[in-house]
Design an enzyme around this catalytic site. Sequence first.
Site, PDB file in Angstrom:
ATOM      1  N   SER A 188      23.872  15.723  15.435  1.00  0.00           N
ATOM      2  CA  SER A 188      23.340  15.278  16.708  1.00  0.00           C
ATOM      3  C   SER A 188      22.210  14.280  16.456  1.00  0.00           C
ATOM      4  O   SER A 188      21.312  14.551  15.654  1.00  0.00           O
ATOM      5  CB  SER A 188      22.825  16.484  17.467  1.00  0.00           C
ATOM      6  N   GLY A 189      22.263  13.130  17.069  1.00  0.00           N
ATOM      7  CA  GLY A 189      21.223  12.110  16.907  1.00  0.00           C
ATOM      8  C   GLY A 189      21.503  11.165  15.760  1.00  0.00           C
ATOM      9  O   GLY A 189      20.695  10.304  15.446  1.00  0.00           O
ATOM     10  N   SER A 243      21.175  13.066  24.014  1.00  0.00           N
ATOM     11  CA  SER A 243      22.208  13.792  23.285  1.00  0.00           C
ATOM     12  C   SER A 243      23.394  14.073  24.192  1.00  0.00           C
ATOM     13  O   SER A 243      23.231  14.514  25.326  1.00  0.00           O
ATOM     14  CB  SER A 243      21.607  15.108  22.787  1.00  0.00           C
ATOM     15  N   SER A 244      24.590  13.807  23.683  1.00  0.00           N
ATOM     16  CA  SER A 244      25.778  14.088  24.488  1.00  0.00           C
ATOM     17  C   SER A 244      25.992  15.590  24.486  1.00  0.00           C
ATOM     18  O   SER A 244      26.101  16.193  23.426  1.00  0.00           O
ATOM     19  CB  SER A 244      27.000  13.415  23.894  1.00  0.00           C
ATOM     20  N   GLU A 282      25.521  21.177  14.863  1.00  0.00           N
ATOM     21  CA  GLU A 282      24.208  21.536  15.396  1.00  0.00           C
ATOM     22  C   GLU A 282      23.685  22.817  14.790  1.00  0.00           C
ATOM     23  O   GLU A 282      24.375  23.828  14.739  1.00  0.00           O
ATOM     24  CB  GLU A 282      24.297  21.701  16.920  1.00  0.00           C
ATOM     25  N   ASN A 297      17.689  14.639  19.803  1.00  0.00           N
ATOM     26  CA  ASN A 297      18.134  13.337  20.313  1.00  0.00           C
ATOM     27  C   ASN A 297      17.735  13.236  21.777  1.00  0.00           C
ATOM     28  O   ASN A 297      18.006  14.130  22.566  1.00  0.00           O
ATOM     29  CB  ASN A 297      19.666  13.250  20.167  1.00  0.00           C
ATOM     30  N   GLY A 307      27.832  16.482  17.534  1.00  0.00           N
ATOM     31  CA  GLY A 307      27.748  16.635  16.091  1.00  0.00           C
ATOM     32  C   GLY A 307      27.393  18.082  15.721  1.00  0.00           C
ATOM     33  O   GLY A 307      27.089  18.893  16.577  1.00  0.00           O
ATOM     34  N   THR A 352      27.223   8.304  19.487  1.00  0.00           N
ATOM     35  CA  THR A 352      27.491   7.725  20.809  1.00  0.00           C
ATOM     36  C   THR A 352      27.239   6.222  20.786  1.00  0.00           C
ATOM     37  O   THR A 352      28.026   5.435  21.323  1.00  0.00           O
ATOM     38  CB  THR A 352      26.615   8.423  21.857  1.00  0.00           C
TER      39      THR A 352
HETATM   40  N1  LIG Z   1      23.012   1.362  15.678  1.00  0.00           N
HETATM   41  C1  LIG Z   1      21.845   1.752  16.238  1.00  0.00           C
HETATM   42  N2  LIG Z   1      20.863   0.832  16.416  1.00  0.00           N
HETATM   43  C2  LIG Z   1      19.691   1.225  16.994  1.00  0.00           C
HETATM   44  N3  LIG Z   1      19.433   2.450  17.436  1.00  0.00           N
HETATM   45  C3  LIG Z   1      20.378   3.413  17.291  1.00  0.00           C
HETATM   46  C4  LIG Z   1      21.642   3.094  16.696  1.00  0.00           C
HETATM   47  N4  LIG Z   1      22.364   4.225  16.697  1.00  0.00           N
HETATM   48  C5  LIG Z   1      21.609   5.194  17.264  1.00  0.00           C
HETATM   49  N5  LIG Z   1      20.403   4.717  17.625  1.00  0.00           N
HETATM   50  C6  LIG Z   1      19.301   5.448  18.259  1.00  0.00           C
HETATM   51  O1  LIG Z   1      19.488   6.818  18.036  1.00  0.00           O
HETATM   52  C7  LIG Z   1      19.564   7.549  19.255  1.00  0.00           C
HETATM   53  C8  LIG Z   1      20.609   8.626  19.166  1.00  0.00           C
HETATM   54  O2  LIG Z   1      21.879   8.087  19.014  1.00  0.00           O
HETATM   55  P1  LIG Z   1      23.170   8.766  19.613  1.00  0.00           P
HETATM   56  O3  LIG Z   1      24.257   7.840  19.388  1.00  0.00           O
HETATM   57  O4  LIG Z   1      22.920   9.225  20.968  1.00  0.00           O
HETATM   58  O5  LIG Z   1      23.344  10.007  18.712  1.00  0.00           O
HETATM   59  P2  LIG Z   1      24.495  11.089  18.727  1.00  0.00           P
HETATM   60  O6  LIG Z   1      25.495  10.626  19.759  1.00  0.00           O
HETATM   61  O7  LIG Z   1      25.056  11.058  17.382  1.00  0.00           O
HETATM   62  O8  LIG Z   1      23.889  12.330  19.083  1.00  0.00           O
HETATM   63  C9  LIG Z   1      19.940   6.558  20.274  1.00  0.00           C
HETATM   64  O9  LIG Z   1      19.433   6.922  21.517  1.00  0.00           O
HETATM   65  C10 LIG Z   1      19.283   5.283  19.741  1.00  0.00           C
HETATM   66  O10 LIG Z   1      17.953   5.215  20.159  1.00  0.00           O
HETATM   67 MG   LIG Z   2      26.084  11.574  21.364  1.00  0.00          MG
END
Ligand SMILES: Nc1ncnc2c1ncn2[C@@H]1O[C@H](COP(=O)(O)OP(=O)(O)O)[C@@H](O)[C@H]1O
Ligand SMILES: [Mg+2]
Length: 1107
Positions: free
Chosen positions: A110-111, A163-164, A392, A160, A390, A115
Amino acid sequence: MAKMEVKTSLLDDMIGVGDMVLLEPLNEDSFINNLKKRFDHNEVYTYIGSVVISINPYRSLPIYTPEKVEEYRNRNFYELSPHIFALSDEAYRSLRDQDKDQCILITGESGAGKTEASKLVMSYVAAVCGKGAEVNQVKEQLLQSNPVLEAFGNAKTVRNDNSSRFGKYMDIEFDFKGDPLGGVISNYLLEKSRVVKQPRGERNFHIFYQILSGASEEFLCKLKLERDFSRYNYLGLDSATVNGVDDASNFRTVRNAMQIVGFMDHETQSVFEVVAAVLKLGNIEFKPESRANGLDESKIKDKNELKEICELTGIDQSVLERAFSFRTVEAKQEKVSTTLNVAQAYYARDALAKNLYSRLFSWLVTRINESIKAQTKVRKKVMGVLDIYGFEIFEDNSFEQFIINYCNEKLQQIFIELTLKEEQEEYIREGIEWTHIEYFNNAIICDLIENNQTGILAMLDEECLRPGTVTDDTFLEKLNQVCATHQHFESRMSKCSRFLNDTSLPHSCFRIQHYAGKVMYQVEGFVDKNNDLLYRDLSQAMWKANHSLIKALFPEGNPAKINLKRPPTAGSQFKASVATLMKNLQTKNPNYIRCIKPNDKKAANIFNEALVCHQIRYLGLLENVRVRRAGYAFRQPYEPCLERYKMLCKQTWPHWRGPARAGVEVLFNELGIPEEEFSFGRSKIFIRNPRTLFKLEDLRKQRLEDLATLIGKIYRGWKCRTRFLLMKKCQIVIASWYRRYSQQKKYQKIKSSAITVQSYIRGWKARKLLRELKHLKRCNEAATVIAAYWHGTQARRELKRLKEEARRKHAVAVIWAYWLGLKVRREYRKFFRANAGRKIYEFTLQRLMQKYFLEMKNKMPSLSPIDKNWPARPYLFLDSTHKELKRLFHLWRCKKYRDQFTDQQKLIYEEKLEASELFKDKKALYPASVGQPFQGAYLEISENPKYKKLKDAVDEKIIIAEVVNKINRANGKAASRIFLLTKNNVLLADQKSGTIKSEVPLGDVTKVSMSSQNDGFFAVHLKEGSEAASKGDFLLSSDHVIEMATKLYRTTLSQTKQKLNIEISDEFLVQFKQDKVCVKFIQGSQKNGNIPTCKRKNNRLLEVAIP
Ligand SMILES: Nc1ncnc2c1ncn2[C@@H]1O[C@H](COP(=O)(O)OP(=O)(O)O)[C@@H](O)[C@H]1O
Ligand SMILES: [Mg+2]
């Protein structure tokens, strides 16, 4: 530069190594160091073969610009430095060009950035696929489904901020051209427990905060909400606002996105009403109320909130209130109603809130699917993007984490299956000897959870369905019995001796050693959550709501469709959907993005090696590399390999004509690479050690420099030569043009000179000719003049001579005549004196008369008797002759004129002549009567049947028949009478009836009197003593008085041979019976206009006034 086809490679300008397969030496430290080195240089992507490792940078990097999209578009995977776009491009192109359905599997904690990665993939595909209004709308809808789902399904967690809290798998569908047609979204298990309770430091789903901060006052009022977060029990307060997140503006984005995706206004409204209802449900509180049977019954503390919820959702308040206090259990046609205590009431409330929200979420996904559904039935190509929660590990892990981690186990399983298997299969396909590689297969963990008999999920279901008291503890007990010996299962009571002493493990917990680490799960809530129980009373209350959306969310509440069978448990539902997902993924070509979180602080530029190391381990990345390099670190199809290195060997440079494989063989032999370092597959060359590849790269680099020099040299030579040739060509063209131009000029000059000379000569010739002609003309003219003068002189001379001659002749004649005359006179002198005088006189007279008559003959006037013209007298002595002649001529022409008359006309003229003799110069009326012909019978008696009697009575010839006025003697008034004159009589008859009033024989008429004036009165005097005279004389008036008098005169003359006396006088006497009355005519009275009037003045006087 961007557009030029430059063959680059991943290997160019590399920081560390871009592909871990090339790492040398390969161990955990070097792996992490390589990642760190790249991370520090902002290279967040690294490959393991075709797998992309992505490290979350936690800050925005300038590597997702449209320019970058263009850079990666249509390039080979290894051509540019590692990037998520390279993977997206590869997937999209093999979908479009090779017709292979794709799936993009994004895994990580997660994070870790899953996404974000999924959004990057989607936006890249949207940017490179087809364009056009329709396609753009589809793209826009697909992209805009993200903000909607994130608002409702994402929340801030400790790991996060966004977080989804649900799993999402989205199939994007394309047509054969690669244009997007639509999509299908599947969602997996929303973490609904979050609706009613959030762990410390976390928030509820974003949408609640977004509504409260972003909606207008008016909208909030409509939803019966207040802007204050603290008013709502369901909103965790400790982190209500998140740094860097603007809930208000996100709310606007979400509403806008909903509109783009195609939500109708009323649908949006309903959705927010449900959200508001969920939020307000949390504020309903219960209090115990003792009942007669000694049990406590729960009652709602403050019904205000309940009332508002019911108003908002159209639910009957009493029904809902009852559902919070009672529970009806139906079993085999029996209905038992039991009261709920306070705890049960709270449970029911939360269950309702969770169910409402999670069902709303599923409805949203269905609704979005409806909008983004492909409109055609043509065969579609599919690209699936999986962004699932992810792995957790929290402080307190419950059923949700268990489910999420199970899903990650399954994904890991499919990763292992597909990558490692695929790797091995490639060797077999390429015909290369394969040495097996050991790796950890997590199938055993999957089995621990999902096994149909002994799996944890199966046991949980069994517990849930079991009759009797079921608690979480009984479930744990069962686990302890069945799974105790499983390697990956631990609990305090487990029979596995290894963990017997493990006091770190509290009671009512169990631990599973997941592939990604050990996770301890609190067993509390497992049974409830798996049952996912909502009291039927509540679902029925919801179904009865006067709110179409809520009604649709609770179809089982419909009493008509009552189903006593238990609904499938949450666990089994999830297991089934994961199984379908796995099956689906297996049919597609997988592309992996493995996300790694560099630190726990959500901070940029911090690379926590221990954390990364942990992730690398459980993701099995090193094993992934090892498998990839088992035997061979690097492989490449023959064509690109030959293309890249052909410059290292004379035979292959610049062109190799034969098959690529032979070319590579020649190349490698030439370079003297030891045989054990490489191996030839069917379509690829396999290189055992990265060392060899780097050596090749070094050689290539050196050779490229030489080649660059060579190319530069040749290019400069070519350029100079082409420039020279071009200049030469230009020079020739210019020279030819110039020569043409100068020749043209010269020619024109000669031409104009020739024309000038020519014109001079012609002029000169013409002038000469003119001079000659003029001379000739003058000569001719002179000759003519001279001749004329000559002829003139001749003529004058001749004339003079002739005149002279004539004068002489005349003179001779005159002289002769004179002479003769003299002689004659001398001879006749003696006779002349006696006769000559008289004779000359007579002769002369005769001659004059002759001349006079001849002239008269020509000057005669016209034959008209009234023509007064007569020629003038020529000689005085003819005066009397001339007058006589005039008289004779007049008489003659009168006779001539008269001779033309007929007898009738003669008679008329005779009468007229008679009238003239009688009245000319006597009566003023006469001149006017001259022009009027005498007609006599003015009245056609014989023709008018009215006068038949009269006609019959008069058998003589009628000379006059005319209407006259008879003047009454008494008063002078007039009365109309018919006046008839026959040969012997004068008759007066009544005008109307035609009866004869008086008849006078002509012999009895003695006299006719009339005035000298311009009137028609006349009196007929009768012989005294005659029979007719008894009544007296007649005084009459007529328009034809002249004619009547004339005719009367003539008839009397011819009958009686006596002349009738006609008296013309302005005063005459008329005999009226015994009296004589004087009729007097007075001139000048204008009394009665133009008509003469007659008036009796006295006994003796009758006065006639004449105008
Ligand atoms: N490629 C990227 N460039 C910049 N920031 C990113 C990138 N990927 C993730 N982040 C940062 O990390 C945070 C969490 O990403 P997210 O995709 O929501 O995580 P996950 O879906 O894996 O839980 C996002 O809100 C963003 O701020
Ligand atoms: Mg997510």
